[in-house]
Design an enzyme around this catalytic site. Structure first.
Site, PDB file in Angstrom:
ATOM      1  N   ASP A  15       0.827  -1.206  -0.099  1.00 40.23           N
ATOM      2  CA  ASP A  15      -0.278  -0.090   0.085  1.00 40.23           C
ATOM      3  C   ASP A  15       1.099   1.356  -0.314  1.00 40.23           C
ATOM      4  O   ASP A  15       2.438   1.204   0.312  1.00 40.23           O
ATOM      5  CB  ASP A  15      -0.969  -0.020   1.105  1.00 40.23           C
ATOM      6  N   SER A  16       0.010   2.475  -0.521  1.00 43.92           N
ATOM      7  CA  SER A  16       1.336   3.089  -0.348  1.00 43.92           C
ATOM      8  C   SER A  16       1.373   3.488   1.077  1.00 43.92           C
ATOM      9  O   SER A  16       2.026   4.671   1.087  1.00 43.92           O
ATOM     10  CB  SER A  16       0.330   4.187  -0.766  1.00 43.92           C
ATOM     11  N   CYS A  66      -4.090  -0.715  -2.030  1.00 48.72           N
ATOM     12  CA  CYS A  66      -4.687   0.873  -2.691  1.00 48.72           C
ATOM     13  C   CYS A  66      -4.735   0.771  -3.682  1.00 48.72           C
ATOM     14  O   CYS A  66      -4.440  -0.040  -4.550  1.00 48.72           O
ATOM     15  CB  CYS A  66      -2.177   1.453  -3.129  1.00 48.72           C
ATOM     16  N   GLU A  97      -6.666   9.178   9.368  1.00 48.56           N
ATOM     17  CA  GLU A  97      -4.874   8.977   9.918  1.00 48.56           C
ATOM     18  C   GLU A  97      -4.835  10.093  11.040  1.00 48.56           C
ATOM     19  O   GLU A  97      -4.359   9.519  11.801  1.00 48.56           O
ATOM     20  CB  GLU A  97      -3.680   9.919   9.030  1.00 48.56           C
ATOM     21  N   CYS A 112     -10.908   2.761  -1.279  1.00 47.16           N
ATOM     22  CA  CYS A 112     -10.113   3.704  -0.563  1.00 47.16           C
ATOM     23  C   CYS A 112      -9.908   2.989   0.862  1.00 47.16           C
ATOM     24  O   CYS A 112     -10.702   2.375   1.473  1.00 47.16           O
ATOM     25  CB  CYS A 112     -10.246   5.712   0.090  1.00 47.16           C
ATOM     26  N   HIS A 130      -8.289   3.896   3.058  1.00 50.83           N
ATOM     27  CA  HIS A 130      -9.124   4.475   4.540  1.00 50.83           C
ATOM     28  C   HIS A 130     -10.688   4.255   5.059  1.00 50.83           C
ATOM     29  O   HIS A 130     -11.082   4.516   6.081  1.00 50.83           O
ATOM     30  CB  HIS A 130      -8.245   6.089   4.798  1.00 50.83           C
TER      31      HIS A 130
HETATM   32  N1  DGL Z   1      -3.851   3.474  -0.036  1.00 49.55           N
HETATM   33  C1  DGL Z   1      -5.122   5.095  -0.747  1.00 49.55           C
HETATM   34  C2  DGL Z   1      -5.554   4.346  -1.365  1.00 49.55           C
HETATM   35  O1  DGL Z   1      -6.872   3.172  -0.808  1.00 49.55           O
HETATM   36  C3  DGL Z   1      -4.942   6.103   0.254  1.00 49.55           C
HETATM   37  C4  DGL Z   1      -3.863   7.082   0.659  1.00 49.55           C
HETATM   38  C5  DGL Z   1      -3.310   7.678  -0.066  1.00 49.55           C
HETATM   39  O2  DGL Z   1      -3.692   9.327  -1.048  1.00 49.55           O
HETATM   40  O3  DGL Z   1      -1.856   7.598  -0.804  1.00 49.55           O
HETATM   41  O4  DGL Z   1      -6.324   4.830  -2.769  1.00 49.55           O
END
Ligand code: DGL
Length: 290
Positions: free
Chosen positions: A14-15, A77, A156, A188, A190
């Site tokens: 993931d990012s 991600c 976050e 997403c 989050h």
């Molecule tokens: N992990 C990213 C997503 O699911 C969200 C956080 C980011 O913007 O890196 O798109």
């Protein structure tokens, strides 16, 4: 399929830390599998970045996992799935799964015939990937897509249920509510943590699709279909051992322990950092192999 291959871990990237929601869903669904998580915490967020950058980052992230010998790469991600899944499918020597296909599949399964909504980062929504997938399977259904960039920092900061989140949710979700969507994809990593805030605006009758759960089911199916399950399905369904969870990050953010535990649902132990130079090398080696 050799035992050695079956015993390899599943890699998840993931990012940043948000993909721990996917890791959690995978661990619940596949409790006997070892899971390696790589979060590019040094370069998060991906959701505000362009396609070329996200593809290059995703190749490096996947490269780190491939060099650890994973049997499957899961792209947790949404933004990386939107921009890089096709590229990763070309360059990776192991199977790769993204969140968008499973999320779309689940939305189609639960949809009751009304308009379908999807929310995500700017990158995910602008890529049009969720919309394309939905249009292919539900050609006559109106699709309402909306970027919700503030949701990531709100989660976050732990502001679930907070007045600031309520304001953002009201503003972002009003058009989806007005369109009368009966199904909403949380596109997403989050957003599953904002389920209650989102449900408050959308109402209890709108089905919220959590891509993390749909992805875990798809990973389970893929491992089974390719004979890659750690247990091959012929033994008892209860695993002999609980799979190990191991964590690699490209940076240790200040609030890492707090944020990580929020996403994973338990404290994170055993974290190793991977340098950006190491990641770039891994990405280069992957590109050369292809
Ligand atoms: N992990 C990213 C997503 O699911 C969200 C956080 C980011 O913007 O890196 O798109």
């Amino acid at each position: 399929m050799s035992d050695d291959l079956r015993r390899r871990p599943v890699g998840v990237f993931d990012s940043g830390l948000g993909g721990l929601t996917v890791l959690r869903a995978l661990h619940e669904r596949l409790p006997g599998e070892d899971l390696v998580y790589f979060g590019d915490t040094a370069r998060v967020p991906y959701g505000t970045k362009g396609e070329k950058t996200v593809r290059a980052f995703a190749r490096q992230d996947a490269g780190v996992l491939v060099e650890l010998g994973v049997k499957l790469v899961v792209v947790a991600c949404n933004t990386a799935s939107a921009f890089a899944l096709d590229h990763l499918q070309e360059v990776l020597p192991v199977p790769v799964l993204g969140v968008i296909g499973p999320g779309v599949g689940e939305a189609v399964r639960v949809s009751r015939g009304g308009p379908v909504g999807v929310i995500g980062t700017s990158g995910t929504i602008r890529s049009g990937r969720y919309q394309e997938g939905l249009r292919r399977l539900l050609p006559d259904t109106p699709i309402v897509a909306r970027e919700c960039p503030l949701f990531v920092p709100l989660v976050e900061e732990g502001l679930m249920g907070h007045a600031l989140t309520a304001m953002a949710a009201d503003g972002y979700l009003a058009p989806l509510r007005a369109a009368g969507v009966d199904t909403l994809i949380l596109g997403c990593t989050h957003y599953p943590l904002l389920k209650d805030d989102i449900a408050r605006v959308m109402g209890p009758e709108v089905a919220l699709v959590d891509s993390a759960e749909a992805l875990a089911a798809a990973a389970d199916e893929l491992l089974g279909a390719r004979g890659l399950r750690r247990r091959d399905g012929t033994g008892p369904s209860v695993p002999e051992r609980e799979g190990d969870l191991c964590f690699l990050l490209s940076d240790i953010p200040w609030k890492f322990a707090e944020i990580g535990a929020r996403f994973l649902g338990r404290p994170i132990a055993d974290v190793r950092t991977v340098g950006l130079d190491e990641m770039e090398e891994a990405g280069r080696r992957l590109a050369e192999r292809a």
